[in-house]
Design a protein around this motif. Structure first.
Motif, PDB file in Angstrom:
ATOM      1  N   ALA A 167       9.614   8.571  -3.290  1.00 49.03           N
ATOM      2  CA  ALA A 167       9.286   7.389  -3.872  1.00 49.03           C
ATOM      3  C   ALA A 167       8.840   7.591  -5.351  1.00 49.03           C
ATOM      4  N   GLU A 168       7.961   8.800  -5.511  1.00 52.76           N
ATOM      5  CA  GLU A 168       7.617   9.080  -6.880  1.00 52.76           C
ATOM      6  C   GLU A 168       8.407   9.798  -7.612  1.00 52.76           C
ATOM      7  N   SER A 187      10.741   7.209  -9.045  1.00 58.37           N
ATOM      8  CA  SER A 187      10.284   6.470  -9.920  1.00 58.37           C
ATOM      9  C   SER A 187      10.287   7.092 -11.116  1.00 58.37           C
ATOM     10  N   GLU A 195      13.336   7.333 -12.824  1.00 59.65           N
ATOM     11  CA  GLU A 195      13.888   6.068 -13.461  1.00 59.65           C
ATOM     12  C   GLU A 195      13.202   6.024 -14.703  1.00 59.65           C
ATOM     13  N   VAL A 196      12.127   6.347 -14.728  1.00 54.68           N
ATOM     14  CA  VAL A 196      11.317   6.501 -16.222  1.00 54.68           C
ATOM     15  C   VAL A 196      11.941   7.248 -16.972  1.00 54.68           C
ATOM     16  N   THR A 219       5.607  12.249   7.192  1.00 52.60           N
ATOM     17  CA  THR A 219       6.758  11.429   7.056  1.00 52.60           C
ATOM     18  C   THR A 219       6.357  10.619   6.020  1.00 52.60           C
ATOM     19  N   ARG A 220       5.074   9.892   5.909  1.00 50.54           N
ATOM     20  CA  ARG A 220       4.424   8.992   4.859  1.00 50.54           C
ATOM     21  C   ARG A 220       4.359   9.776   3.628  1.00 50.54           C
ATOM     22  N   GLU A 229       7.878  10.436   2.206  1.00 48.97           N
ATOM     23  CA  GLU A 229       8.274   9.469   1.563  1.00 48.97           C
ATOM     24  C   GLU A 229       7.689   9.129   0.314  1.00 48.97           C
ATOM     25  N   ARG A 230       6.390   9.194   0.232  1.00 53.59           N
ATOM     26  CA  ARG A 230       5.744   8.946  -1.098  1.00 53.59           C
ATOM     27  C   ARG A 230       6.197   9.730  -2.050  1.00 53.59           C
TER      28      ARG A 230
END
Lengths: 125, 579
Positions: A58-59, A62, A65-66, A50-51, A54-55
């Motif tokens: 998130a990456e 991000s 967005e970049v 899960t971690r 999620e990471r």
């Protein structure tokens, strides 16, 4: 000397049933413990997964967005005007003849190149 | 044997007591110590909403960056970690190693590290089995268009709060809501997901859609830049609105600044002069007296008014026109921009009635546009007037307005007498595209009747003709209506600055069915003495802007101008009023 011998050797009875009960209890307890540990390990493994997921998300967000910010900068009016000045892109004016209008303009008066407007440079900068 | 048994019993009893004490009596104390060491409140950062133009083009975006922090208790070999991290953080190795030699659990190593560098450093640390550096989420606000629309968009302070422009007024929508999550970490610093505690998700900020059209904004600013370079004025301000809805399509001011480098900007560059500068409007204000007198039925467009042959002695002072006009119709008072004629129209109404119309046009009150710092302007009530005010105010003196106010007043004439509330925000949407709030067009009031507005519009159309003062504002293919203005520059210490003028042109097109209204206001242009007039300085800028705007908005040309226009204009050069 009068000696008497006992033929019957005293032997303790082995209480098989309680032993089996305890053994069964121990086995159940052991299996329960192993199951608990196994499930706990599974839980941790899933948690780790899960971690990591999620990471990764998130990456990805991000990174998205970049890229969005970079696309905004590269396609902004300022950037396009700069490219236009540097000659990387060019503007091709659309001639009136190539524009199809749903409501044709009502033209009055003849066309003339001498018509003065600021853009024809007479009073221009 | 017995002694040994007793001794063992005592030892085990002591241990048992200790166990009970640790596990039960002092449970909370030790649990708190463990929690302080391994439990954290992780902040889930919300993304700030974007600002977009009416077509969805991003005007303010977020660039994700990371803040690199160190936990000294997790660092085994500061020198080795510094050697790995220094190239990614672009820091000297020795300086970084010194920062990493710490026992503190939270040390900020570097802010504003690009996302890509942070990810690469994280991988390098994993490969080299190093730990102790962590990466906190952060974001930098970026403005893709730099100086374009900078006065409207505004910027943020160091805490990420809006301090100027839309960033400030729309703060409550743009700002998201940070969430949190209680987590526990193992001894290596990794989160143990199974022990997650209370969690509240973050809510990202909403996107703000403006009424501004960036295509129009870009061409307006291009023209203003050219004019600013050529005329070298103190400032130029321009506003383009849609008269029917009150939407602001473009708004620009020179001097300007780049919002991506706010620190380098001077305070003078950061002023949005369209809403915070007060100017004496000059002759553009004559539309108030004319439309009011027509609306009251006191005069008709063809009613003659005697203009005293250019010299009108009133209140002990002489009011002058640029030409010695005798009788002028109300229509021609606007076309020729007669000061005396305008004064007489106001006097015909009386001070109270004239003041009422000034206020009805929106002067002396804030328009309510969604921008911070708007001023109401300055309109004194009649009981504070002196004898001359009734003759000075109709020609745009003794009154102070903002460029936005005079634009909206002209837009009211274009909109059949309806004054609209200026709007710069179109709608608010969530990040999923759901519409949260829509800003609808709002009629403030019917200032004058549609008939009176049309009479004024007819006169203003003739202003942009060889007979009027603003032939240079004409646009090929369209009939333009508008009014020039020239006012002496007000000295902050009182009175006027000799030789300094604020010149303007405010108009709309197409005159028959107006789609855009615009104002161009040039403060103290460096032009030859005797040439600093609204008709010669501001009108040509309006013409260029309006022509490009018409093409951009795909307005259908209604006619092609007569070829003789140029000749007529040249012939009538002597007839041009300089106002």
């Amino acid at each position: 000397m009068n000696t008497t011998f006992q033929n019957h050797t005293p032997v303790n009875d082995i209480p098989l049933l309680p032993i089996l009960n305890w053994a069964l209890f121990a086995c159940v307890l052991g299996i329960w413990g192993l199951c608990y540990v196994y499930l706990k390990n599974q839980q941790h493994a899933l948690g780790e997964k899960t971690r990591q997921t999620e990471r990764a998300i998130a990456e990805m967000v991000s990174h998205n967005e970049v890229l969005s910010a970079q696309i905004s900068s590269l396609t902004s009016h300022i950037a396009l005007q700069k490219k236009l000045r540097e000659g990387f892109i060019a503007l091709a004016p659309i001639k009136d003849i190539h524009i199809a209008r749903l409501l044709p303009a009502e033209i009055t008066g003849p066309e003339s190149e001498t018509t003065r407007t600021a853009s024809t440079q007479i009073a221009g900068r | 044997m017995a002694i040994c048994c007793v001794g063992l019993a005592v030892v085990f009893t002591v241990y048992s007591f200790r166990l009970v004490e640790v596990q039960m009596a002092r449970h909370d104390e030790y649990a708190a110590i463990a929690a302080a060491k391994n439990s954290f409140r992780q902040v889930l950062h919300a993304r700030r909403g974007l600002i977009r133009d009416r077509n969805g083009e991003p005007l303010a975006a977020n660039m994700p960056i990371r803040t690199v922090v160190a936990d000294g208790s997790h660092i085994k070999d500061p020198a080795a970690l510094a050697k790995i991290a220094a190239p990614f953080l672009e820091m000297p190795e020795e300086e970084l190693a010194a920062k990493l030699r710490t026992n503190r659990r939270y040390v900020v190593i570097k802010k504003g590290v690009p996302e890509a560098s942070a990810l690469a450093l994280s991988k390098a640390m994993q490969e080299n089995r190093q730990r102790g550096l962590y990466f906190e989420h952060d974001a930098r606000r970026v403005y893709p268009n730099g100086p374009l629309l900078s006065h409207v968009i505004g910027f943020l302070d160091h805490e990420g709060k809006g301090v100027q422009g839309i960033e400030r007024t729309m703060q409550e929508y743009l700002e998201g809501h940070d969430g949190f999550r209680h987590i526990e970490r193992d001894r290596t610093g990794r989160e143990m997901v199974v022990y997650r505690g209370q969690e509240e998700p973050s809510r990202n900020g909403h996107d703000v859609f403006l009424t501004v059209d960036m295509g129009l904004q870009a061409l307006l600013e291009e023209e203003l830049d050219a004019a600013f370079d050529e005329l070298k004025p103190k400032s130029i301000t321009a506003v383009i609105v849609r008269p029917k809805t009150g939407e602001i399509l473009a708004m620009a001011t020179r001097p300007s600044f780049d919002i991506n480098a706010v620190g380098k900007a001077e305070p003078e560059q950061m002023k949005n002069r369209a809403i915070i500068d007060m100017i004496e409007p000059g002759s553009t204000f004559k539309i108030v007296a004319a439309s009011a007198a027509l609306n009251e039925g006191l005069v008709k467009p063809d009613t003659p008014i005697f203009c005293e042959n250019g010299r009108f002695l009133y209140g002990g002072r002489t009011l002058r026109d640029h030409h010695r006009y005798g009788n002028l119709t109300v229509h021609d008072i606007l076309v020729k921009s007669s000061n005396i004629g305008s004064a007489k129209l106001a006097m015909l109404m009386g001070g109270e009635k004239y003041y009422e119309y000034v206020r009805r046009f929106g002067f002396g009150e804030r328009s309510g546009v969604e921008l911070p710092g708007e001023i109401p302007g300055l309109v004194h009530p009649p009981h504070r007037w002196d004898k001359l005010t009734i003759t000075r105010m109709p020609m745009g003196h003794s009154v102070a307005v903002t460029p936005l106010q005079i634009t909206m007043a002209m837009a009211a004439i274009a909109n059949d007498g309806r004054l609209m509330r200026p709007r710069i925000v179109r709608e608010i949407r969530s990040e999923t595209g759901e519409v949260i709030k829509t800003y609808e067009p709002e009629v403030i009031r019917q200032v004058v009747s549609p008939e009176a507005a049309r009479m004024v519009r007819d006169a203003l159309t003739e202003v942009v003709s060889p007979r009027g003062t603003a032939i240079l504002a004409s646009v090929q293919g369209f009939s333009v209506a508008g009014k020039t203005g020239t006012a002496q520059r007000v000295d902050p210490r009182g009175g006027y600055t000799p030789g300094k003028y604020v010149v303007s042109f405010v108009g709309f097109l197409p005159a028959e069915e107006p789609e855009i209204a615009a104002s161009i206001i040039v403060d103290d242009a460096s032009v030859a003495p005797g040439a600093n007039y609204g008709g010669t300085v501001a009108a040509p800028i309006f013409s260029r802007v309006a022509e490009k705007a018409a093409r951009h908005l795909d307005l259908v040309p209604v006619f092609k101008a007569e070829p003789a226009q140029m000749v007529q204009w040249k012939k009538s050069g002597s007839d041009r009023s300089t106002n």
